[in-house]
Design a protein around this motif. Sequence first.
Motif, PDB file in Angstrom:
ATOM      1  N   MET A  33       0.820  -1.329  -0.099  1.00 19.46           N
ATOM      2  CA  MET A  33      -0.052  -0.070   0.008  1.00 19.46           C
ATOM      3  C   MET A  33       0.846   1.240   0.019  1.00 19.46           C
ATOM      4  O   MET A  33       0.531   2.304  -0.448  1.00 19.46           O
ATOM      5  CB  MET A  33      -1.139   0.199   1.323  1.00 19.46           C
ATOM      6  CG  MET A  33      -2.112  -1.270   1.109  1.00 19.46           C
ATOM      7  SD  MET A  33      -2.903  -1.065  -0.548  1.00 19.46           S
ATOM      8  CE  MET A  33      -3.629   0.494  -0.146  1.00 19.46           C
ATOM      9  N   GLU A  34       2.032   1.103   0.707  1.00 17.63           N
ATOM     10  CA  GLU A  34       2.818   2.177   0.565  1.00 17.63           C
ATOM     11  C   GLU A  34       3.514   2.601  -0.676  1.00 17.63           C
ATOM     12  O   GLU A  34       3.508   3.757  -1.155  1.00 17.63           O
ATOM     13  CB  GLU A  34       4.076   2.181   1.639  1.00 17.63           C
ATOM     14  CG  GLU A  34       3.701   2.361   2.995  1.00 17.63           C
ATOM     15  CD  GLU A  34       4.851   1.888   3.916  1.00 17.63           C
ATOM     16  OE1 GLU A  34       5.953   1.981   3.637  1.00 17.63           O
ATOM     17  OE2 GLU A  34       4.593   2.279   5.147  1.00 17.63           O
ATOM     18  N   GLU A  41       1.123   9.340  -5.520  1.00 15.14           N
ATOM     19  CA  GLU A  41       1.150  10.858  -5.021  1.00 15.14           C
ATOM     20  C   GLU A  41       2.344  11.334  -5.967  1.00 15.14           C
ATOM     21  O   GLU A  41       2.277  12.521  -6.369  1.00 15.14           O
ATOM     22  CB  GLU A  41       1.641  10.756  -3.460  1.00 15.14           C
ATOM     23  CG  GLU A  41       1.731  11.989  -2.805  1.00 15.14           C
ATOM     24  CD  GLU A  41       0.909  12.990  -2.831  1.00 15.14           C
ATOM     25  OE1 GLU A  41       1.008  14.041  -2.587  1.00 15.14           O
ATOM     26  OE2 GLU A  41      -0.438  12.242  -2.815  1.00 15.14           O
ATOM     27  N   PHE A  42       3.268  10.680  -5.958  1.00 17.19           N
ATOM     28  CA  PHE A  42       4.627  11.247  -6.663  1.00 17.19           C
ATOM     29  C   PHE A  42       4.873  10.874  -8.065  1.00 17.19           C
ATOM     30  O   PHE A  42       5.312  11.708  -9.150  1.00 17.19           O
ATOM     31  CB  PHE A  42       6.077  10.665  -5.955  1.00 17.19           C
ATOM     32  CG  PHE A  42       5.824  11.258  -4.446  1.00 17.19           C
ATOM     33  CD1 PHE A  42       5.790  12.413  -4.119  1.00 17.19           C
ATOM     34  CD2 PHE A  42       5.794  10.253  -3.306  1.00 17.19           C
ATOM     35  CE1 PHE A  42       5.777  12.574  -2.517  1.00 17.19           C
ATOM     36  CE2 PHE A  42       5.732  10.452  -2.400  1.00 17.19           C
ATOM     37  CZ  PHE A  42       5.861  11.605  -1.774  1.00 17.19           C
ATOM     38  N   LEU A  43       4.148   9.968  -8.666  1.00 12.70           N
ATOM     39  CA  LEU A  43       4.443   9.448  -9.935  1.00 12.70           C
ATOM     40  C   LEU A  43       3.327  10.026 -10.834  1.00 12.70           C
ATOM     41  O   LEU A  43       3.065   9.767 -12.251  1.00 12.70           O
ATOM     42  CB  LEU A  43       4.645   8.346 -10.254  1.00 12.70           C
ATOM     43  CG  LEU A  43       6.024   7.653  -9.750  1.00 12.70           C
ATOM     44  CD1 LEU A  43       6.303   6.058  -9.837  1.00 12.70           C
ATOM     45  CD2 LEU A  43       7.480   8.276 -10.169  1.00 12.70           C
ATOM     46  N   LYS A  44       2.137  10.316 -10.364  1.00 14.28           N
ATOM     47  CA  LYS A  44       0.838  10.711 -10.844  1.00 14.28           C
ATOM     48  C   LYS A  44       0.215   9.584 -11.841  1.00 14.28           C
ATOM     49  O   LYS A  44      -0.061   9.766 -12.939  1.00 14.28           O
ATOM     50  CB  LYS A  44       1.034  11.937 -11.613  1.00 14.28           C
ATOM     51  CG  LYS A  44       1.545  12.909 -10.889  1.00 14.28           C
ATOM     52  CD  LYS A  44       0.639  13.418  -9.422  1.00 14.28           C
ATOM     53  CE  LYS A  44       1.366  14.489  -8.828  1.00 14.28           C
ATOM     54  NZ  LYS A  44       1.005  14.864  -7.431  1.00 14.28           N
ATOM     55  N   ILE A  45       0.311   8.313 -11.270  1.00  9.45           N
ATOM     56  CA  ILE A  45      -0.181   7.138 -11.962  1.00  9.45           C
ATOM     57  C   ILE A  45      -1.439   6.798 -11.295  1.00  9.45           C
ATOM     58  O   ILE A  45      -1.439   6.820 -10.068  1.00  9.45           O
ATOM     59  CB  ILE A  45       0.645   5.930 -11.866  1.00  9.45           C
ATOM     60  CG1 ILE A  45       2.198   6.258 -12.511  1.00  9.45           C
ATOM     61  CG2 ILE A  45       0.080   4.607 -12.431  1.00  9.45           C
ATOM     62  CD1 ILE A  45       3.257   5.258 -12.336  1.00  9.45           C
ATOM     63  N   SER A  46      -2.469   6.466 -12.032  1.00 12.29           N
ATOM     64  CA  SER A  46      -3.886   6.408 -11.788  1.00 12.29           C
ATOM     65  C   SER A  46      -3.713   5.118 -10.785  1.00 12.29           C
ATOM     66  O   SER A  46      -2.942   4.247 -11.002  1.00 12.29           O
ATOM     67  CB  SER A  46      -4.892   6.189 -12.657  1.00 12.29           C
ATOM     68  OG  SER A  46      -4.745   4.982 -13.441  1.00 12.29           O
ATOM     69  N   TYR A  47      -4.743   5.171  -9.911  1.00 11.99           N
ATOM     70  CA  TYR A  47      -5.049   3.803  -8.988  1.00 11.99           C
ATOM     71  C   TYR A  47      -5.198   2.714  -9.630  1.00 11.99           C
ATOM     72  O   TYR A  47      -4.553   1.644  -9.448  1.00 11.99           O
ATOM     73  CB  TYR A  47      -6.049   4.176  -7.889  1.00 11.99           C
ATOM     74  CG  TYR A  47      -6.444   2.952  -7.142  1.00 11.99           C
ATOM     75  CD1 TYR A  47      -5.585   2.627  -5.794  1.00 11.99           C
ATOM     76  CD2 TYR A  47      -7.527   2.186  -7.450  1.00 11.99           C
ATOM     77  CE1 TYR A  47      -5.884   1.540  -5.066  1.00 11.99           C
ATOM     78  CE2 TYR A  47      -7.583   0.977  -6.571  1.00 11.99           C
ATOM     79  CZ  TYR A  47      -6.974   1.025  -5.433  1.00 11.99           C
ATOM     80  OH  TYR A  47      -7.228  -0.271  -4.553  1.00 11.99           O
ATOM     81  N   MET A  51      -2.835  -0.717  -9.541  1.00 15.58           N
ATOM     82  CA  MET A  51      -3.168  -1.747  -9.345  1.00 15.58           C
ATOM     83  C   MET A  51      -3.370  -2.859 -10.472  1.00 15.58           C
ATOM     84  O   MET A  51      -2.964  -4.234 -10.005  1.00 15.58           O
ATOM     85  CB  MET A  51      -4.495  -1.825  -8.610  1.00 15.58           C
ATOM     86  CG  MET A  51      -4.998  -0.911  -7.613  1.00 15.58           C
ATOM     87  SD  MET A  51      -3.820  -1.672  -6.197  1.00 15.58           S
ATOM     88  CE  MET A  51      -4.630  -2.795  -5.906  1.00 15.58           C
ATOM     89  N   SER A  52      -3.048  -2.630 -11.613  1.00 15.23           N
ATOM     90  CA  SER A  52      -3.010  -3.658 -12.663  1.00 15.23           C
ATOM     91  C   SER A  52      -1.592  -3.874 -13.301  1.00 15.23           C
ATOM     92  O   SER A  52      -1.418  -5.003 -13.929  1.00 15.23           O
ATOM     93  CB  SER A  52      -3.815  -3.148 -13.943  1.00 15.23           C
ATOM     94  OG  SER A  52      -3.325  -1.849 -14.442  1.00 15.23           O
ATOM     95  N   MET A  53      -0.679  -3.325 -12.547  1.00 14.53           N
ATOM     96  CA  MET A  53       0.797  -3.225 -12.989  1.00 14.53           C
ATOM     97  C   MET A  53       1.312  -4.495 -12.334  1.00 14.53           C
ATOM     98  O   MET A  53       1.343  -4.679 -11.018  1.00 14.53           O
ATOM     99  CB  MET A  53       1.693  -2.109 -12.484  1.00 14.53           C
ATOM    100  CG  MET A  53       1.741  -0.921 -13.286  1.00 14.53           C
ATOM    101  SD  MET A  53       2.900   0.193 -12.468  1.00 14.53           S
ATOM    102  CE  MET A  53       2.376   1.492 -13.497  1.00 14.53           C
ATOM    103  N   PRO A  54       2.469  -5.291 -13.021  1.00 13.84           N
ATOM    104  CA  PRO A  54       2.823  -6.408 -12.242  1.00 13.84           C
ATOM    105  C   PRO A  54       4.163  -5.643 -11.369  1.00 13.84           C
ATOM    106  O   PRO A  54       4.408  -4.487 -11.369  1.00 13.84           O
ATOM    107  CB  PRO A  54       3.789  -6.840 -13.465  1.00 13.84           C
ATOM    108  CG  PRO A  54       3.266  -6.251 -14.575  1.00 13.84           C
ATOM    109  CD  PRO A  54       2.652  -5.030 -14.402  1.00 13.84           C
ATOM    110  N   THR A  55       4.401  -6.265 -10.450  1.00 14.91           N
ATOM    111  CA  THR A  55       5.282  -5.859  -9.292  1.00 14.91           C
ATOM    112  C   THR A  55       6.407  -5.270 -10.037  1.00 14.91           C
ATOM    113  O   THR A  55       6.950  -4.208  -9.438  1.00 14.91           O
ATOM    114  CB  THR A  55       5.569  -7.036  -8.327  1.00 14.91           C
ATOM    115  OG1 THR A  55       4.467  -7.495  -7.651  1.00 14.91           O
ATOM    116  CG2 THR A  55       6.531  -6.397  -7.143  1.00 14.91           C
ATOM    117  N   TRP A  56       7.332  -5.906 -10.799  1.00 13.89           N
ATOM    118  CA  TRP A  56       8.339  -5.572 -11.243  1.00 13.89           C
ATOM    119  C   TRP A  56       8.490  -4.122 -12.152  1.00 13.89           C
ATOM    120  O   TRP A  56       9.343  -3.302 -12.058  1.00 13.89           O
ATOM    121  CB  TRP A  56       8.988  -6.577 -12.361  1.00 13.89           C
ATOM    122  CG  TRP A  56       8.444  -6.790 -13.810  1.00 13.89           C
ATOM    123  CD1 TRP A  56       7.371  -7.659 -13.870  1.00 13.89           C
ATOM    124  CD2 TRP A  56       8.488  -6.074 -14.906  1.00 13.89           C
ATOM    125  NE1 TRP A  56       6.904  -7.568 -15.225  1.00 13.89           N
ATOM    126  CE2 TRP A  56       7.444  -6.505 -15.829  1.00 13.89           C
ATOM    127  CE3 TRP A  56       9.174  -4.964 -15.202  1.00 13.89           C
ATOM    128  CZ2 TRP A  56       7.128  -5.788 -17.163  1.00 13.89           C
ATOM    129  CZ3 TRP A  56       9.202  -4.423 -16.508  1.00 13.89           C
ATOM    130  CH2 TRP A  56       8.127  -5.185 -17.445  1.00 13.89           C
TER     131      TRP A  56
END
Length: 64
Positions: A33-34, A41-47, A51-56
Amino acid sequence: MCLLGHQGEGPSIAFLPLGLIFSGLKDFKVGFMEEVWACIEFLKISYNDVMSMPTWERRYFMEK
């Protein structure tokens, strides 16, 4: 040597204490969650995108 329970329902010994398993999941969720918050907050990527991004991929953007 049989490790099944009395009725053959599965192992009669615990592999890991449940407290250890759940505390590990809680630590993972807090860290996750962090990372989500930082991306929003900093990269201005939508929620939804985070959430759909892979971890890497999420961590790649955070390290840049």
